[in-house]
Design a protein around this motif. Structure first.
Motif, short mmCIF file in Angstrom:
data_model
loop_
_atom_site.label_atom_id
_atom_site.label_comp_id
_atom_site.label_asym_id
_atom_site.label_seq_id
_atom_site.Cartn_x
_atom_site.Cartn_y
_atom_site.Cartn_z
N THR A 106 -1.71 -2.84 -4.18
CA THR A 106 -1.05 -3.54 -5.28
C THR A 106 -0.79 -4.98 -4.85
OG1 THR A 106 0.00 -1.50 -6.03
CG2 THR A 106 0.96 -3.59 -6.80
N VAL A 121 0.82 -1.21 0.00
CA VAL A 121 0.00 0.00 0.00
C VAL A 121 0.86 1.26 0.00
CG1 VAL A 121 -1.99 -1.08 1.11
CG2 VAL A 121 -0.20 -0.06 2.53
N GLU A 123 5.57 -0.93 -2.87
CA GLU A 123 5.24 -1.15 -4.28
C GLU A 123 6.50 -1.29 -5.12
OE1 GLU A 123 2.72 2.00 -5.66
OE2 GLU A 123 0.92 0.75 -5.43
N ARG A 148 -3.62 -4.03 -9.36
CA ARG A 148 -3.87 -2.93 -8.42
C ARG A 148 -5.36 -2.73 -8.30
NH1 ARG A 148 -2.10 3.40 -8.27
NH2 ARG A 148 -1.09 3.35 -6.22
N ILE A 149 -5.85 -2.68 -7.07
CA ILE A 149 -7.29 -2.51 -6.87
C ILE A 149 -7.55 -1.35 -5.91
CG2 ILE A 149 -7.82 -4.94 -7.31
CD1 ILE A 149 -8.14 -5.36 -4.35
N THR A 150 -8.65 -0.69 -6.14
CA THR A 150 -9.10 0.39 -5.27
C THR A 150 -10.53 0.08 -4.84
OG1 THR A 150 -7.73 2.01 -6.42
CG2 THR A 150 -9.51 2.87 -5.05
N GLN A 203 -14.01 1.44 -2.97
CA GLN A 203 -14.80 2.58 -2.53
C GLN A 203 -16.08 2.05 -1.91
OE1 GLN A 203 -15.13 4.69 -6.31
NE2 GLN A 203 -13.66 6.22 -5.59
N PRO A 206 -5.30 2.48 -2.33
CA PRO A 206 -5.13 1.43 -3.34
C PRO A 206 -4.18 0.35 -2.84
CG PRO A 206 -4.86 3.61 -4.30
CD PRO A 206 -4.87 3.80 -2.81
N SER A 225 -13.07 6.40 -0.45
CA SER A 225 -12.04 5.53 -1.01
C SER A 225 -11.07 5.07 0.07
CB SER A 225 -11.26 6.25 -2.11
OG SER A 225 -12.10 6.59 -3.19
#
Length: 401
Positions: free
Chosen positions: A395, A352, A357, A373-375, A377, A393, A390
């Protein structure tokens, strides 16, 4: 011609000698040595003239020496019910090999319990608490489920009732079946929250019919509020994706490095009873939290190692899969984990921060794999309306050695 060093394992129930088959009778009458528990040995008639050897305690460490001491003699071992169902038969096969073990089975207590209750055994969950903590039952509790519990002794039914009530399933019906198949067979019934019956016979099976109560999903991504902790928790959406990348399978061992609240290792272990996990956590407080969370979610067998990677990884059993949730930027952690994997093993790491990363990007450039990679919300109140909040993100790097 049958080998002379074969050990014959005979299942025997509470009904004793009269319920045994002719094959079992012949083996016992021809034996020179019979090993077994004191209760089981006491079921044999005087006509069985073999020397009777009661099991020592603890049994498993002494077993190889006991068997070797009787090599060359006709040896029978008595087991409770079906020797290959949570019994000594399986242990002897692992020790001696299948070619040296002959098994004469008897109906298991689970089979007898299902017959008495009229339950379809194929649709029933079975858990043994003979050597496992009562919290192991927690993985199976859900509305409408039927569960058969192999008891450790007379105190098990009360412990089961207390657990059911604590988990919100106090309305569950419980039937304790004692001395199944024997002259002293009896059954007592009650509900978990009203269980006040005194301890009965130590030889018992507990049958549970779950009624109304909270559900606990079996898929990865349990609600975040199922976990205690200080906020070091992989959020449920990220956890579900991470578990999918880890690809748990029966019998596999996971290292959860930088375990935090323990959610990844716990949900790995919940996939199947044979899935094992070791959680490595440098904080003593968090390590204690992992232990508590594992017990609360039905996998008290999860092993917790308090220590900092990579040093804390020394001496651990070889993993099939490794998850790194913390400590990526610490010197040697990633290299040590990659070196620990067996060929075909899988590593998944989450990052994170920019620094962590960068470690994943370097690993991906060198070894390939999958980089995602995801986010996430989530909807939350904004005045009288709803807006999106949010999270950081995440990884994810997954690679197979």
């Amino acid at each position: 011609m049958e080998r002379q060093d074969v050990v014959t394992v005979i299942g025997i129930g509470a009904g004793g000698w009269p319920d045994l088959s002719g094959t079992a009778h012949a083996a016992l009458l021809g034996a020179e040595v019979v090993l077994g528990g004191g209760r089981q040995l006491g079921l044999l008639p005087e006509g069985v003239t073999a020397r009777r050897v009661p099991w020592p305690s603890p049994l498993v460490p002494a077993l190889p020496g006991l068997i070797e001491a009787e090599r060359g003699r006709r040896v029978c071992v008595l087991a409770s019910g079906d020797p290959m169902f949570h019994g000594i038969g399986s242990t002897l096969v692992r020790l001696l090999g299948a070619e040296r073990v002959r098994v004469v089975p008897h109906p298991s207590s689970v089979s007898l319990a299902a017959a008495r209750l009229g339950w379809d055994l194929a649709a029933v969950d079975v858990v043994s608490l003979v050597t496992a903590p009562v919290e192991t039952l927690g993985r199976l509790i859900n509305p409408g489920r039927r569960i058969l519990v192999l008891s450790a002794g007379a105190a098990t039914p009360a412990a089961v009732a207390a657990l059911l009530a604590a988990r919100g399933h106090g309305s569950a019906s419980m039937t304790v079946l004692e001395q199944l198949g024997g002259p002293g067979e009896r059954a007592v019934t009650g509900t978990a929250d009203g269980w006040v019956l005194p301890a009965g016979d130590p030889l018992n099976v507990v049958a549970i019919e779950c009624g109304d109560g909270p559900e606990l999903p079996i898929t990865p991504g349990l609600p975040d509020d199922r976990y205690q902790g200080d906020g070091q928790l992989t959020k449920r959406e990220v956890r579900a994706v991470t578990l999918a990348a880890l690809a748990p399978a029966p019998g596999r061992l996971l290292w959860d490095v930088g375990a935090g609240s323990g959610s990844i290792g716990i949900e790995w272990a919940r996939v199947h009873p044979s899935c094992r996990a070791v959680a490595i956590e440098s904080s003593a407080e968090r390590a204690a939290t992992v232990t508590a969370n594992a017990a609360a979610l039905g996998v008290p067998g999860l092993r917790v190692v308090h220590g900092r990677a990579p040093e804390a990884l020394d001496g651990l059993p070889e993993p099939d899969t490794i998850f790194i949730g913390g400590g990526l930027t610490r010197d040697g952690v990633l290299d040590r984990c990659l070196a620990a994997l067996r060929p075909g093993g899988r590593l998944v790491a989450n990052a994170v921060t920019v620094e962590s990363e960068a470690v994943l990007a370097a690993g991906y450039a060198k070894l390939g794999g999958e980089l995602t990679r995801i986010t996430v919300q989530r909807g939350s109140p904004v005045g009288g309306f709803t807006g999106w909040r949010s999270f950081m993100p995440v990884t994810i790097w997954a690679v197979t050695r």
